[in-house]
Design an enzyme around this catalytic site. Structure first.
Site, PDB file in Angstrom:
ATOM      1  N   CYS A  40       0.814  -1.212   0.000  1.00 45.91           N
ATOM      2  CA  CYS A  40       0.000   0.000   0.000  1.00 45.91           C
ATOM      3  C   CYS A  40       0.849   1.263   0.000  1.00 45.91           C
ATOM      4  CB  CYS A  40      -0.967   0.043   1.179  1.00 45.91           C
ATOM      5  SG  CYS A  40      -2.142   1.398   0.967  1.00 45.91           S
ATOM      6  N   CYS A  99      -6.094   2.148  -3.691  1.00 48.35           N
ATOM      7  CA  CYS A  99      -5.489   2.764  -2.516  1.00 48.35           C
ATOM      8  C   CYS A  99      -6.400   3.897  -2.053  1.00 48.35           C
ATOM      9  CB  CYS A  99      -4.109   3.295  -2.891  1.00 48.35           C
ATOM     10  SG  CYS A  99      -3.122   3.719  -1.465  1.00 48.35           S
TER      11      CYS A  99
END
Length: 408
Positions: free
Chosen positions: A163, A338
């Site tokens: 991430c 994201c």
């Protein structure tokens, strides 16, 4: 030495491994699948950013591993030690072996805390924290509440990391709290990113830069954290000019990340150390009965749970075809997501595929992912955790069915 045979062996009981096993069983009930996973606990890791921002309680992100193992699978509570793909075998930490017809490699990525000098000893005290560990994310929120002046530094290491937006998410949620409590003007906030851009997909950068300016954040690109002295509250970074040591009152660290050693040392690994797979079929480039996905795969996508959610059905379809001695038909387009928490109640929902191509799940009249939106926050805070536990880990492929093969 015990050798056990299973039709399918899955390495890893994280998001990717569990989702793939569940998807295979949905398509072929009764399939003999063994999942190799030493941990007692399964974590919803995307929730840790919210823990660090005071939104979630860390306990809600954790469940017993036994509760997420798909019914009908065999849980092998061991660590994987090595691969012998030429003989279709895996060796476990206790020396026993598993033989397979198809192998699914999903061991995740290793957090290499040791690559930053002094960091491991500093974590959890003296203002040093990280949302990348479940036991430290609550400390992040403690520090955010306690910091009322001084310097707060948020670091990001070189890629690849899980991430890529998480280092920023921690910072924006902290800044939002400081703004709301009236102390942001007394805090010097630095974002020190080893990379040369704020975010890897250019379409999302304008909205993020608005928040960088709104919060008065100092953007330090090409600045890589190499050492931490916790008691002295000092952090050392390498930059184009050389080394720079700066003091801090709060330091949020994202560790460098590498392939697990047993994978990197194996003949399954690409030069990067990750499982060497075709980026569309997720089939190993040298061993057709081996597939790889999740954070441990060599595919050039963002390493996120959302990517694993899209990859799992592709591997399920193609692995079952391999068992039937047929070629792959499903393809992965590089999708990753994201949700960038830019303030409490608003998110920039970054969704993109290979090459930085935008890949929105919703029409722009509902959610324009390049702009901060309240609906995106509701998706992240309320819907996605529910989809994870009740959909993805149970083989329900909402918004994630296997795509067709992409033309090469």
């Amino acid at each position: 030495m015990v050798n056990t045979k299973h039709t399918v062996v899955v390495i890893g009981g994280g998001a990717a491994g569990i989702a793939t096993a569940a998807s295979m069983l949905k398509r072929r009930p009764g399939l003999d699948i063994a999942i190799v996973e030493p941990s007692d606990t399964h974590a919803y890791q995307p929730g840790w950013t919210m823990v660090g921002g005071g939104v979630f309680d860390v306990a809600t992100t954790m469940r017993p591993m036994a509760s997420v193992m798909p019914k009908g699978t065999t849980w092998v509570k061991q660590a994987c030690a090595s691969f012998q793909p030429d003989t279709n075998q895996v060796t476990l930490a206790d020396g026993s072996t598993l033989t397979y017809d198809v192998l699914i490699v999903a061991p995740g990525i290793r957090l290499a805390w040791e690559k930053i000098a002094g960091l491991e000893a500093a974590l959890g005290r003296n203002g040093v924290t990280s949302n990348y560990r479940s036991d430290l994310a609550p400390y992040t929120w403690e520090l955010v509440q306690a910091t009322r002046a001084g310097r707060a530094i948020f670091s990001q290491p070189p890629m690849p990391i899980k991430c890529a937006g998480a280092p920023q998410k921690a910072m924006y949620l902290a800044c939002d709290h400081w703004r709301r409590t009236g102390v942001l003007g007394d805090i010097e906030v630095q974002f020190r990113n080893a990379g040369q851009v704020l975010f890897g997909v250019a379409d999302y950068v304008p909205a993020l830069m608005e928040y960088v300016h709104k919060y008065g954040i100092q953007l330090e690109l090409g600045s890589n954290l190499v050492a931490v002295d916790g008691p002295a509250r000092q952090a050392t970074f390498t930059t184009a000019e050389g080394e720079e040591t700066v003091g801090f009152d709060m330091l949020h660290v994202v560790p460098p990340q590498v392939a697990p050693q047993f994978l990197a040392d194996s003949s399954l690994a690409a030069a990067s150390g990750f499982t060497d797979v075709d980026q569309h079929t997720l089939q190993h480039v040298r061993y057709p009965n081996v597939f790889g996905l999740g954070d441990g795969g060599s595919t050039p996508n963002a390493k996120t749970a959302a990517a694993a959610r899209k990859q799992a059905p592709v591997v399920a379809v193609n692995a079952l075809r391999q068992l039937d001695r047929k070629g792959p038909t499903a393809g992965y387009d590089g999708y990753g997501s994201c949700p960038l928490t830019v303030e409490r109640g608003k998110i920039v929902l970054a969704e993109f595929a290979y090459g930085g191509k935008l890949a929105p799940s919703f029409p722009t009249w509902l959610i324009d992912g390049t702009r901060p939106a309240r609906l995106s926050w509701m998706l992240k805070a309320d819907l996605l955790p529910w989809i994870y536990w009740n959909g993805m880990l149970k083989g329900r492929e909402w918004l994630a069915g296997p795509g067709g093969l992409i033309a090469q």
